[in-house]
Design an enzyme around this catalytic site. Structure first.
Site, PDB file in Angstrom:
ATOM      1  N   ARG A  51       0.789  -1.222   0.000  1.00  0.00           N
ATOM      2  CA  ARG A  51       0.000   0.000   0.000  1.00  0.00           C
ATOM      3  C   ARG A  51       0.823   1.276   0.000  1.00  0.00           C
ATOM      4  O   ARG A  51       0.556   2.197  -0.776  1.00  0.00           O
ATOM      5  CB  ARG A  51      -0.892   0.081   1.258  1.00  0.00           C
ATOM      6  CG  ARG A  51      -2.225  -0.528   1.141  1.00  0.00           C
ATOM      7  CD  ARG A  51      -2.580  -1.116   2.483  1.00  0.00           C
ATOM      8  NE  ARG A  51      -1.587  -2.131   2.783  1.00  0.00           N
ATOM      9  CZ  ARG A  51      -1.718  -3.391   2.363  1.00  0.00           C
ATOM     10  NH1 ARG A  51      -2.777  -3.773   1.730  1.00  0.00           N
ATOM     11  NH2 ARG A  51      -0.774  -4.279   2.611  1.00  0.00           N
ATOM     12  N   THR A  52       1.786   1.356   0.902  1.00  0.00           N
ATOM     13  CA  THR A  52       2.481   2.638   1.070  1.00  0.00           C
ATOM     14  C   THR A  52       3.230   2.987  -0.210  1.00  0.00           C
ATOM     15  O   THR A  52       3.113   4.100  -0.742  1.00  0.00           O
ATOM     16  CB  THR A  52       3.444   2.558   2.272  1.00  0.00           C
ATOM     17  OG1 THR A  52       2.709   2.068   3.392  1.00  0.00           O
ATOM     18  CG2 THR A  52       4.036   3.909   2.600  1.00  0.00           C
ATOM     19  N   LYS A  80      26.250  -3.779  -1.317  1.00  0.00           N
ATOM     20  CA  LYS A  80      27.721  -3.735  -1.478  1.00  0.00           C
ATOM     21  C   LYS A  80      28.372  -3.013  -0.307  1.00  0.00           C
ATOM     22  O   LYS A  80      29.573  -2.774  -0.308  1.00  0.00           O
ATOM     23  CB  LYS A  80      28.077  -2.999  -2.768  1.00  0.00           C
ATOM     24  CG  LYS A  80      27.507  -3.617  -4.028  1.00  0.00           C
ATOM     25  CD  LYS A  80      27.827  -2.695  -5.213  1.00  0.00           C
ATOM     26  CE  LYS A  80      26.950  -3.022  -6.402  1.00  0.00           C
ATOM     27  NZ  LYS A  80      26.954  -1.920  -7.385  1.00  0.00           N
ATOM     28  N   ARG A 101      11.285   3.816   3.330  1.00  0.00           N
ATOM     29  CA  ARG A 101      10.941   2.845   4.385  1.00  0.00           C
ATOM     30  C   ARG A 101      12.206   2.078   4.723  1.00  0.00           C
ATOM     31  O   ARG A 101      12.924   1.628   3.839  1.00  0.00           O
ATOM     32  CB  ARG A 101       9.861   1.881   3.910  1.00  0.00           C
ATOM     33  CG  ARG A 101       9.628   0.745   4.908  1.00  0.00           C
ATOM     34  CD  ARG A 101       8.426  -0.081   4.589  1.00  0.00           C
ATOM     35  NE  ARG A 101       7.201   0.656   4.884  1.00  0.00           N
ATOM     36  CZ  ARG A 101       5.976   0.137   4.777  1.00  0.00           C
ATOM     37  NH1 ARG A 101       5.827  -1.124   4.398  1.00  0.00           N
ATOM     38  NH2 ARG A 101       4.913   0.852   5.068  1.00  0.00           N
ATOM     39  N   HIS A 129       5.036   5.826  11.515  1.00  0.00           N
ATOM     40  CA  HIS A 129       4.536   5.685  10.134  1.00  0.00           C
ATOM     41  C   HIS A 129       3.607   6.885   9.883  1.00  0.00           C
ATOM     42  O   HIS A 129       2.389   6.757   9.789  1.00  0.00           O
ATOM     43  CB  HIS A 129       3.789   4.350  10.009  1.00  0.00           C
ATOM     44  CG  HIS A 129       3.532   3.901   8.604  1.00  0.00           C
ATOM     45  ND1 HIS A 129       3.753   4.693   7.494  1.00  0.00           N
ATOM     46  CD2 HIS A 129       3.043   2.721   8.132  1.00  0.00           C
ATOM     47  CE1 HIS A 129       3.420   4.010   6.401  1.00  0.00           C
ATOM     48  NE2 HIS A 129       2.996   2.819   6.759  1.00  0.00           N
TER      49      HIS A 129
HETATM   50  N1   CP Z   1      -0.178   0.038   5.853  1.00  0.00           N
HETATM   51  C1   CP Z   1       1.002  -0.247   5.297  1.00  0.00           C
HETATM   52  O1   CP Z   1       2.051   0.324   5.629  1.00  0.00           O
HETATM   53  O2   CP Z   1       0.961  -1.238   4.347  1.00  0.00           O
HETATM   54  P1   CP Z   1       2.188  -1.728   3.488  1.00  0.00           P
HETATM   55  O3   CP Z   1       3.170  -2.390   4.444  1.00  0.00           O
HETATM   56  O4   CP Z   1       1.631  -2.678   2.470  1.00  0.00           O
HETATM   57  O5   CP Z   1       2.830  -0.521   2.860  1.00  0.00           O
END
Ligand code: CP
Length: 304
Positions: A51-52, A80, A101, A129
């Site tokens: 999603r993100t 590396k 991320r 998040h």
């Molecule tokens: N909600 C969320 O962070 O989903 P993903 O891990 O799929 O990005």
């Protein structure tokens, strides 16, 4: 001067949050604009995501920007031995904004301190998040008509759930009441209880998935147990099925209740909930596109 970044939801005050939500609403009405034309956004995912990453990339595409990056760090030069600092400095030469991320808590803050362009924290370990919180707040506002004075029941992995940590902080200026439902092993960390105390926020902790925690709620925020944060798989197996929401458990819930979940779901929401009008997690995920369009434009100083 360092560019403004979104590393921690606390980087945005109440006024900032309401400004982003207003923009997100405008993007929901009209997501296809050319506001990012000529801009390059880097999407660096050192950890898996559906999603993100895809909602950020959709958000950029719908605003006519370009995306570079990787969805699997095994294809990057970090394998590396390249440091995070060097990676960020390099990518900062190519892109106008970096979405990152990473599995390490604090990595996004560190990246923001060395980056020549804004950093958006798309999840740093079990810490924060914040873009998830922005879409959660947008969804709460959309379904409740307000962010103020709501009862929010949060269920599941409150220890490692970064979406939970950001959400508590993001709601903390809106006078919420929290019900925290978690097994002993995954209780809400002390620092979030201290935040509640500091802001005079009422909260209750439950070990059982008690009917009163469901029936008093305006928002029931379900979460999965974060398997990837456990070092001992036996510990994970012990708690992974602690709570499962079934449709009949919503029969006495408030008419305005919405069930949210940052997703992915594993077993914690039975599929018989999906057709209940109170289930709102897929619409919530869609809102990620609009909230992320709003965040990116805000950081780049682009007005709608
Ligand atoms: N909600 C969320 O962070 O989903 P993903 O891990 O799929 O990005």
């Amino acid at each position: 001067m360092k560019p403004k970044s979104l590393v921690d939801i606390g980087d945005y005050n109440k006024e900032d949050i309401l400004r982003i939500l207003k923009s997100a609403k405008e993007f929901k009405n009209n997501p296809n604009l050319d506001l990012l034309q000529g801009k390059v956004c880097a999407s660096l995912f050192f950890e898996p995501s559906t999603r993100t990453r895809l909602s950020f990339e959709t958000a950029v595409n719908r605003l006519r920007g370009r995306v570079i990056g990787f969805s699997d760090s095994a294809t990057s030069s970090s394998t590396k031995g390249e440091s995070l600092k060097d990676t960020i400095l390099m990518v900062g030469n190519y892109a106008d904004l970096i979405i990152m991320r990473h599995h390490l808590e604090g990595s996004a803050r560190y990246a923001s301190e060395v980056s020549p362009v804004p950093i958006i924290n798309a999840g740093d370990g079990s810490n924060q998040h914040p873009s998830q919180t922005m879409l959660d707040l947008f969804t709460i506002y959309e379904t409740q008509g307000t962010l103020d004075n709501l009862t929010i029941t949060i269920v599941g992995d409150l220890k490692y759930g970064r979406a939970v940590h950001s959400l508590i902080q993001g709601l903390s200026d809106f006078n919420p009441i929290f019900n925290f439902v978690a097994p002993d092993e995954m209780r809400i960390p002390e620092k979030y209880k201290l935040l509640c105390d500091k802001k005079s926020i009422k909260y209750a902790e439950y070990i059982d998935f008690a009917p009163e925690a469901i029936n008093s709620a305006d928002i029931l925020y379900m979460t999965r147990v974060q398997r990837e944060r456990f070092t001992d798989l036996m510990e994970y197996k012990k708690v992974k099925d602690s709570y499962v929401l079934y449709n009949d458990m919503l029969s006495e819930s408030k008419p305005n209740l919405k069930v949210l979940h940052p997703l992915p779901r594993v077993t914690e929401i039975n599929q018989d909930v999906d057709d209940n009008p109170k289930a709102y997690y897929f619409q919530q995920a869609e809102n990620g596109v609009y909230a992320r369009q709003a965040i990116m434009c805000d950081l780049l100083g682009i007005k709608i």
